[in-house]
Design a protein around this motif. Sequence first.
Motif, PDB file in Angstrom:
ATOM      1  N   UNK A 298      81.957  17.469 -15.165  1.00 51.85           N
ATOM      2  CA  UNK A 298      80.845  16.652 -15.664  1.00 51.85           C
ATOM      3  C   UNK A 298      80.484  17.069 -17.092  1.00 51.85           C
ATOM      4  N   UNK A 299      80.417  18.363 -17.328  1.00 50.36           N
ATOM      5  CA  UNK A 299      80.060  18.838 -18.660  1.00 50.36           C
ATOM      6  C   UNK A 299      81.121  18.451 -19.687  1.00 50.36           C
ATOM      7  N   UNK A 300      82.386  18.427 -19.260  1.00 55.55           N
ATOM      8  CA  UNK A 300      83.451  18.015 -20.161  1.00 55.55           C
ATOM      9  C   UNK A 300      83.270  16.599 -20.661  1.00 55.55           C
ATOM     10  N   UNK A 301      82.782  15.732 -19.784  1.00 52.82           N
ATOM     11  CA  UNK A 301      82.504  14.355 -20.208  1.00 52.82           C
ATOM     12  C   UNK A 301      81.410  14.352 -21.275  1.00 52.82           C
ATOM     13  N   UNK A 302      80.356  15.115 -21.024  1.00 58.52           N
ATOM     14  CA  UNK A 302      79.258  15.162 -21.984  1.00 58.52           C
ATOM     15  C   UNK A 302      79.676  15.733 -23.320  1.00 58.52           C
ATOM     16  N   UNK A 303      80.386  16.855 -23.299  1.00 57.61           N
ATOM     17  CA  UNK A 303      80.824  17.485 -24.539  1.00 57.61           C
ATOM     18  C   UNK A 303      81.823  16.592 -25.276  1.00 57.61           C
ATOM     19  N   UNK A 304      82.731  15.967 -24.539  1.00 58.23           N
ATOM     20  CA  UNK A 304      83.701  15.070 -25.163  1.00 58.23           C
ATOM     21  C   UNK A 304      83.034  13.896 -25.856  1.00 58.23           C
ATOM     22  N   UNK A 305      82.069  13.290 -25.194  1.00 60.31           N
ATOM     23  CA  UNK A 305      81.310  12.194 -25.807  1.00 60.31           C
ATOM     24  C   UNK A 305      80.557  12.694 -27.046  1.00 60.31           C
ATOM     25  N   UNK A 306      79.970  13.895 -26.943  1.00 61.56           N
ATOM     26  CA  UNK A 306      79.169  14.418 -28.052  1.00 61.56           C
ATOM     27  C   UNK A 306      80.022  14.662 -29.284  1.00 61.56           C
TER      28      UNK A 306
ATOM     29  N   UNK B 241      69.400  26.438 -17.002  1.00 62.14           N
ATOM     30  CA  UNK B 241      68.239  25.563 -17.180  1.00 62.14           C
ATOM     31  C   UNK B 241      67.911  25.421 -18.666  1.00 62.14           C
ATOM     32  N   UNK B 242      67.991  26.529 -19.402  1.00 63.41           N
ATOM     33  CA  UNK B 242      67.763  26.472 -20.847  1.00 63.41           C
ATOM     34  C   UNK B 242      68.748  25.521 -21.517  1.00 63.41           C
ATOM     35  N   UNK B 243      70.025  25.596 -21.146  1.00 66.23           N
ATOM     36  CA  UNK B 243      71.026  24.710 -21.735  1.00 66.23           C
ATOM     37  C   UNK B 243      70.756  23.251 -21.383  1.00 66.23           C
TER      38      UNK B 243
ATOM     39  N   UNK C 143      71.652  24.586 -10.120  1.00 62.53           N
ATOM     40  CA  UNK C 143      71.185  24.346  -8.751  1.00 62.53           C
ATOM     41  C   UNK C 143      72.220  24.678  -7.685  1.00 62.53           C
ATOM     42  N   UNK C 144      73.506  24.618  -8.031  1.00 59.59           N
ATOM     43  CA  UNK C 144      74.539  24.752  -6.993  1.00 59.59           C
ATOM     44  C   UNK C 144      75.764  25.472  -7.551  1.00 59.59           C
TER      45      UNK C 144
ATOM     46  N   UNK D 217      75.624  15.849 -20.251  1.00 53.86           N
ATOM     47  CA  UNK D 217      75.683  17.293 -20.425  1.00 53.86           C
ATOM     48  C   UNK D 217      74.545  17.992 -19.714  1.00 53.86           C
ATOM     49  N   UNK D 218      73.336  17.436 -19.813  1.00 51.33           N
ATOM     50  CA  UNK D 218      72.193  18.013 -19.108  1.00 51.33           C
ATOM     51  C   UNK D 218      72.423  17.999 -17.606  1.00 51.33           C
ATOM     52  N   UNK D 219      73.014  16.906 -17.090  1.00 50.23           N
ATOM     53  CA  UNK D 219      73.299  16.822 -15.653  1.00 50.23           C
ATOM     54  C   UNK D 219      74.286  17.906 -15.228  1.00 50.23           C
ATOM     55  N   UNK D 220      75.288  18.167 -16.072  1.00 51.81           N
ATOM     56  CA  UNK D 220      76.250  19.221 -15.759  1.00 51.81           C
ATOM     57  C   UNK D 220      75.588  20.587 -15.663  1.00 51.81           C
ATOM     58  N   UNK D 221      74.685  20.887 -16.578  1.00 53.43           N
ATOM     59  CA  UNK D 221      74.000  22.179 -16.542  1.00 53.43           C
ATOM     60  C   UNK D 221      73.037  22.267 -15.362  1.00 53.43           C
TER      61      UNK D 221
END
Length: 440
Positions: free
Chosen positions: A342-350, A414-416, A328-329, A319-323
């Motif tokens: 990418x964030x979907x993977x993080x949120x789904x795992x969480x 960045x905060x997220x 950055x891009x 999730x951090x990588x997605x944010x």
Amino acid sequence: MQTMVVPALPDLRQQFGVSTTAVSWVLSAFLLTSAVATGVLGRLGDMFGRRRLLLASLAIFAVGTLLAALSTSIGTLIAARAIQGVGSATFPLAFGIVRDQFPRERVPVAIGLISSTFGIGFAAGLVVPGLIVDALSWQWIFWVGLAVILAALVAVWVFIPESAVRSPGRIDWAGAVLLGGGLVALLLAISEGRTWGWGSAGTLGLLGGAVALLVAFVLVESRLDRPLIDVALLRRRAVLTSHAAALIVGFGMYGAFTMVPALVETPTTAGYGFGASVTEAGLFMVPMAITMLFASPLAGRLGARTGFKLPLVLACVVGAAGFVLFAAAHDHEWTIYLGAAVLGVGVGFAFAALANLVVNAVDARQTGEATGVNTIMRTVGGTLGAQIAATIVASHQVTGLPVPAEVGYTQAFVMSAAAMGVAALAALAGPGHLLGGDRA
């Protein structure tokens, strides 16, 4: 149904001739009552039967949705949304039903699959309404929702048997009032703090009242033999760290849910953004829904083998990588799609890991109340994260244009990302080893 009104808010404001603050209550009313109902109905399901409470919850949801579809004033619509919120406490009840009805080895994957539907529904709620409103009217958002709710109600009635697992007791009305009052005061202060001012008397008064009510709730519940919510569960390290992680994950993830659509809708004349329509903005979130569909069951399978500490830590890192990617891009459309995936993977795992960690740490008779509290923590964190992210973005404006500056979005992302990093530390503080299983 939580997010389906978001694309329609401009239409609602214009039709009813009300301010932006007034129409925002169409969203806030649902959030406030759902947070309270999640904990209360989860506990009642443990006491009186989860199938019975799930049917009641869906019936209340249907009544609120019908009233919303028939609304002719903003007041009626807000009241209808509050009723909908009361009937939306389905996740704790569903988790308990899975634990009661499924073989033990299938529970983690089933909970993961159910968890994925939260994000899928959230994303669908940002895409589908634009099509409905463009083709028909905002009322049809609720007519379509009512059809789905009634189908779910029939399916529960036909296919789900009632469980014999019970946690006997009586309804703790004092606890319900204290918990409900504390949560409403807290969420109201968070939701309106940006409008009223974070240092205003109203915001500070509500925060103080929330603290007083929630402290009173803990004191009252700790003296009862059969409380509404067993606060002694917080002494279990697995439960405490899971709730802390849920709060912080909610804080971080709602930044994407609220900020990405706003960013891509920004006119290109601002020097960033893509000038997307409401419907097009929702499509940017589709990759998140797709990856969540596969990530949550995968987290369930991984957790069944290694324990759920590892999937939760991975969730926070991904999730951090997605944010970070968003921050950055975000100058090309494909990077937004990639970041959402990418964030979907993080949120789904969480979602899958948090639910399973809590379920594994408590007795079957406490599944509803424990997962209900975890959902409340995520809701509180999400509300706070969304408001702070919006405050950061709004504090930076493009000179001469009524849109935020790009740096505001970068700082919010960045905060997220930082929040997800802190959530990883909370996950690491939980019991057990990354590859060694979970202990309460």
